[in-house]
Design an enzyme around this catalytic site. Structure first.
Site, PDB file in Angstrom:
ATOM      1  N   TYR A 304     -30.815  52.113  -4.605  1.00 49.61           N
ATOM      2  CA  TYR A 304     -31.217  53.196  -3.717  1.00 49.61           C
ATOM      3  C   TYR A 304     -32.124  54.159  -4.465  1.00 49.61           C
ATOM      4  CZ  TYR A 304     -27.271  55.285  -6.230  1.00 49.61           C
ATOM      5  OH  TYR A 304     -26.422  55.697  -7.211  1.00 49.61           O
ATOM      6  N   SER A 317     -20.933  61.422 -14.823  1.00 49.26           N
ATOM      7  CA  SER A 317     -21.479  60.089 -14.541  1.00 49.26           C
ATOM      8  C   SER A 317     -22.148  60.006 -13.178  1.00 49.26           C
ATOM      9  CB  SER A 317     -20.374  59.038 -14.645  1.00 49.26           C
ATOM     10  OG  SER A 317     -19.377  59.266 -13.676  1.00 49.26           O
ATOM     11  N   GLY A 318     -22.184  61.120 -12.447  1.00 51.15           N
ATOM     12  CA  GLY A 318     -22.991  61.139 -11.243  1.00 51.15           C
ATOM     13  C   GLY A 318     -22.251  61.250  -9.938  1.00 51.15           C
ATOM     14  N   HIS A 322     -22.261  65.908  -1.435  1.00 51.28           N
ATOM     15  CA  HIS A 322     -23.631  66.228  -1.053  1.00 51.28           C
ATOM     16  C   HIS A 322     -23.935  65.860   0.394  1.00 51.28           C
ATOM     17  CE1 HIS A 322     -24.922  62.013  -1.111  1.00 51.28           C
ATOM     18  NE2 HIS A 322     -24.300  61.870  -2.275  1.00 51.28           N
ATOM     19  N   HIS A 338     -21.764  55.014  -2.656  1.00 50.18           N
ATOM     20  CA  HIS A 338     -21.629  54.393  -3.974  1.00 50.18           C
ATOM     21  C   HIS A 338     -20.730  55.215  -4.896  1.00 50.18           C
ATOM     22  CE1 HIS A 338     -25.284  52.272  -2.546  1.00 50.18           C
ATOM     23  NE2 HIS A 338     -24.798  51.266  -3.272  1.00 50.18           N
ATOM     24  N   CYS A 340     -20.023  58.833  -4.289  1.00 51.30           N
ATOM     25  CA  CYS A 340     -20.077  60.255  -3.950  1.00 51.30           C
ATOM     26  C   CYS A 340     -19.345  60.519  -2.633  1.00 51.30           C
ATOM     27  CB  CYS A 340     -21.523  60.723  -3.824  1.00 51.30           C
ATOM     28  SG  CYS A 340     -22.400  60.795  -5.401  1.00 51.30           S
TER      29      CYS A 340
END
Length: 414
Positions: A304, A317-318, A322, A338, A340
């Site tokens: 993505y 790590s992300g 959001h 993925h 989040c």
């Protein structure tokens, strides 16, 4: 029983007052040595360091001795530039005092010596000297920066040099001072040789202030290693904000000071990319983030490249909370991200405005792994209090060689 001169003088005064009756002042006259102004005791004592001259070695002992036949030392106070008192021991006979803790390096000491002569008259001598600077210093960077935070915010101390020895760790820990609200219990935990974290037993009380400082400047940590100065920090704790994301119910509940403020439909990580369970602490907020799969090792059909708004980070790590307008139809029904937590743009904007760094975000009922305690953000609250306290060098101590914190700041996943 043999009395000291001072004790004999005091006993004699008591007997005389008793014989003269109430109001008698025979012992208050100028002949009473205890009523005299202290004399200069400079000729009565010797000092093993060269006062008022070149700096002295802080690793050498400090000794003050009363000359034979001149009386005795009654008290010694040695205070450095920072107001720290040097621990010491005076012999029972009052003929010698020496320090029992190492002197600090690179500081100025003022030493006040109280004495009495053979008649019990008081003497006083003040000495001053500087200690030589340390050849090797241990700097401490305290975090987070001074500011406003949520109730889950841990305190961090990053050391410039590794400290492995448990005795040296105890010195460091004693010098890291956390002024907590009344009644709050907390403890440091040695993550590894260069990182120490502090958290209270429970979340910080809302609307309180936490001040953190290092008292290690000049303090001897170990052979040839002394503490350096550091910048203090102050945390203003805001409301008690607790966010709970139920991955199975696809719902996020936002509580402020125990009251449910908002319930938001969300989507979390799909199988193979499941969101981590456990308590996470908000690390920061970004209005816009470009999220790409290749930055977290995701390619092929799962790749993505998306513009993301109202992004609240909870792991290095992300993992973010959001806006995900592309998955609105799945929010509240299924998990398609993925990793989040995604929500509508309007809900994300509201969340972004109401969340603060240090607030608590907890994920439950996910099929994913558990949040790491260290290394991927602040997962401290996933360790029980008993084991946390065991990480203190002032209690049972810590095992050497713990896994170090991963300092990499990886890109996000969606």
């Amino acid at each position: 029983m043999k009395h000291s001169p001072r004790l004999r003088t005091a006993l004699g005064c008591t007997a005389l007052v008793a014989s003269l009756g109430a109001g008698a002042t025979a012992c208050g006259g100028r002949d009473n040595p205890l009523s005299a102004r202290p004399y200069d005791a400079g000729q009565q004592i010797t000092f093993n360091q060269a006062a008022d001259r070149r700096p002295v070695d802080p690793d050498k002992p400090l000794e003050i001795t009363a000359k034979a036949g001149s009386g005795r030392i009654t008290d010694v106070t040695a205070v450095d530039t920072h107001g720290r008192r040097l621990a010491g021991e005076l012999t029972a006979a009052g003929d010698r005092w020496h320090n029992t803790a190492p002197m600090a390096a690179g500081v100025h000491y003022t030493v006040q010596v109280s004495t009495e002569d053979q008649r019990g008259a008081p003497g006083l001598r003040t000495l001053a000297f500087d200690t030589s600077p340390a050849k090797k210093v241990l700097a401490v960077e305290l975090g987070p920066a001074t500011g406003k935070y949520g109730v889950g915010q841990p305190i961090t101390a990053t050391l410039s040099e590794p400290v492995k020895d448990k005795a040296a760790r105890a010195v460091v820990e004693r010098g890291l001072v956390v002024d907590t609200p009344p009644g709050v219990e907390g403890s440091w935990y040695w993550v590894d040789d260069k990182h120490v974290h502090f958290r209270p037993k429970e979340y910080w009380p809302a609307h309180t202030t936490v001040s953190v400082r290092s008292n290690l400047e000049g303090v001897r940590i170990s052979d040839h290693l002394h503490g350096a100065g550091s910048k203090p920090v102050k945390l203003e704790i805001g409301d008690r904000v607790e966010v709970t994301t139920d991955a199975a119910a696809h719902s996020l509940t936002f509580r402020r000071n125990g009251e449910v403020i908002n319930t938001i439909p969300v989507t979390t990580g799909k199988p193979g990319f499941s969101t981590r369970n456990g308590v996470k602490v908000v690390l920061g907020k970004q209005y816009f983030v470009r999220m790409r799969g290749d930055t977290v090792g995701i390619g092929g059909s799962e790749y993505y490249d998306l513009p993301v708004y109202y992004a609240t980070r909870v792991t290095w790590s992300g993992e973010f909370v959001h806006a995900a307008p592309w998955s609105v139809d799945s929010q509240g029904y299924e998990n398609v991200s993925h990793g989040c937590t995604g929500m509508s743009t309007g809900n994300a904007a509201w969340f972004y405005e109401n969340i603060t760094e240090g607030d608590v975000v907890k994920v439950i009922n996910s099929i994913g792994a558990d949040m790491d305690v260290f290394g991927n953000g602040f997962g401290e609250w996933n360790m029980d209090w008993k084991h946390w306290r065991e990480g203190s060098a002032l209690l049972k101590g810590t095992q050497d060689g713990r896994s170090p914190i991963d300092q990499a700041r990886l890109r996000p996943q969606v």
